[in-house]
Design an enzyme around this catalytic site. Structure first.
Site, PDB file in Angstrom:
ATOM      1  N   TYR A 116       0.863  -1.183   0.000  1.00  0.00           N
ATOM      2  CA  TYR A 116       0.000   0.000   0.000  1.00  0.00           C
ATOM      3  C   TYR A 116       0.896   1.228   0.000  1.00  0.00           C
ATOM      4  O   TYR A 116       1.419   1.634   1.028  1.00  0.00           O
ATOM      5  CB  TYR A 116      -0.917  -0.023   1.219  1.00  0.00           C
ATOM      6  CG  TYR A 116      -1.777   1.208   1.399  1.00  0.00           C
ATOM      7  CD1 TYR A 116      -2.447   1.778   0.323  1.00  0.00           C
ATOM      8  CD2 TYR A 116      -1.927   1.790   2.655  1.00  0.00           C
ATOM      9  CE1 TYR A 116      -3.234   2.907   0.483  1.00  0.00           C
ATOM     10  CE2 TYR A 116      -2.722   2.916   2.836  1.00  0.00           C
ATOM     11  CZ  TYR A 116      -3.371   3.464   1.737  1.00  0.00           C
ATOM     12  OH  TYR A 116      -4.157   4.591   1.908  1.00  0.00           O
ATOM     13  N   ASP A 156      -2.542  -1.463  -3.872  1.00  0.00           N
ATOM     14  CA  ASP A 156      -2.871  -0.071  -4.187  1.00  0.00           C
ATOM     15  C   ASP A 156      -1.560   0.708  -4.256  1.00  0.00           C
ATOM     16  O   ASP A 156      -0.996   1.078  -3.237  1.00  0.00           O
ATOM     17  CB  ASP A 156      -3.789   0.484  -3.099  1.00  0.00           C
ATOM     18  CG  ASP A 156      -4.160   1.938  -3.336  1.00  0.00           C
ATOM     19  OD1 ASP A 156      -3.741   2.509  -4.362  1.00  0.00           O
ATOM     20  OD2 ASP A 156      -4.862   2.510  -2.479  1.00  0.00           O
ATOM     21  N   HIS A 270     -12.437   1.062  -3.781  1.00  0.00           N
ATOM     22  CA  HIS A 270     -11.639   0.315  -4.760  1.00  0.00           C
ATOM     23  C   HIS A 270     -12.388  -0.945  -5.169  1.00  0.00           C
ATOM     24  O   HIS A 270     -13.200  -1.476  -4.387  1.00  0.00           O
ATOM     25  CB  HIS A 270     -10.298  -0.106  -4.165  1.00  0.00           C
ATOM     26  CG  HIS A 270      -9.355   1.016  -3.893  1.00  0.00           C
ATOM     27  ND1 HIS A 270      -8.267   1.292  -4.685  1.00  0.00           N
ATOM     28  CD2 HIS A 270      -9.334   1.939  -2.892  1.00  0.00           C
ATOM     29  CE1 HIS A 270      -7.602   2.325  -4.184  1.00  0.00           C
ATOM     30  NE2 HIS A 270      -8.239   2.741  -3.102  1.00  0.00           N
TER      31      HIS A 270
END
Length: 279
Positions: A116, A156, A270
């Site tokens: 992330y 992500d 998301h």
């Protein structure tokens, strides 16, 4: 001779896994037959994860230094042979943002990284931290490829590499997530779009599985702002990636973004990215 079933690896930023489960994540996961699930923005404890996912999953979790922030996890149907969480120099705090694990699959070791990347904010300390993290990634990724020819960094990554990766790219050229300096990191990982070997051995040699599968088209986007009509008009960003070594990328037989059918059916801002690898 019957071939082994594909390895299905999914990744999603849950924006808080407890909230995602309240909104329907469990139903999605139960129906998707995933072998390895990478989660970002867990924002919960490993006890929470074990309670939500249930006893059929082996769970690894790296929480952020600040409670209730970030957090990455890997959940799998079989245990990892080894896992690692450190990224970058000792003084660099990567907690809750980088989790590596090795899995034995049909006699092959597959290395999976749930990551992330910081969202950043132009001209602030947050952006400096984002660049530090991306620098550490660039240093680690060649080591990962040397460790295992079958490796994937997914999650992500908070950067839209190309104009194809963000609907409103003209209006975001000076905003974090689409800054030229950020996009250059991806040039170094998979190659610049103008390079003849872009996404085919350029840069560090890694492959952007999503772009390889979709081709030269807009999107497919994986994140939409909660504000306005962004989801309804598909004004999104492609921020969630599977970056794979060439050997693993060559085994891809399916790629999907599990976009909700409607705004009120979303359980995160998301959408999951699900890839089948035929090893």
């Amino acid at each position: 001779m019957t071939s082994a079933p594909p390895l299905r690896i999914a990744s999603v930023n849950t924006n808080g896994v407890r909230a995602a489960y309240r909104k329907g994540m469990g139903d999605w996961l139960a129906a998707r037959d995933v072998d390895i699930l990478a989660i970002q923005e867990v924002r919960a404890s490993i006890d929470d994860l074990e309670g939500l996912l249930g006893p059929d999953w082996n769970i690894l979790h790296d929480g952020a230094t600040a409670k209730g922030r970030a957090g990455v996890a890997l959940a799998s149907r079989k245990s990892a042979t080894i896992h690692r969480v450190a990224l970058g120099a000792e003084e660099f705090d990567s907690a809750g943002r980088w989790l590596e694990a090795d899995y034995e699959v049909n006699g092959t070791i597959v290395t999976v990284v749930s990551t992330y990347v910081h969202s950043g904010e132009t001209d602030t300390p947050k952006q400096v931290e984002k660049y530090k993290f991306l620098d550490a990634m660039l240093e680690r990724m060649p080591e990962l490829a040397a460790h295992s020819p079958h490796a994937v960094v997914l999650g992500d990554l908070n950067v839209g590499h190309r104009e194809l990766d963000i609907k409103n790219w003209r209006g975001n050229k000076k905003h974090a997530g689409f800054l030229p300096e950020e996009r250059e990191y991806f040039d170094r990982i998979i190659g610049a779009p103008a390079d003849p070997a872009y996404n085919a051995g350029a840069g560090l040699g890694w492959i952007d599985v999503g772009r390889k599968w979709a081709g030269e088209v807009e999107g497919p986007y994986t994140w939409w702002s909660q504000r306005g009509k962004a989801f309804d008009t598909d004004t999104g960003w492609r921020l969630d990636y599977h970056l794979a070594t060439p050997a693993l990328a060559a085994s891809v037989i399916n790629y999907a973004v599990d976009r909700a059918a409607a705004y009120d059916q979303r359980w995160s801002d998301h959408s999951p990215v699900v890839v089948d690898y035929q090893l």
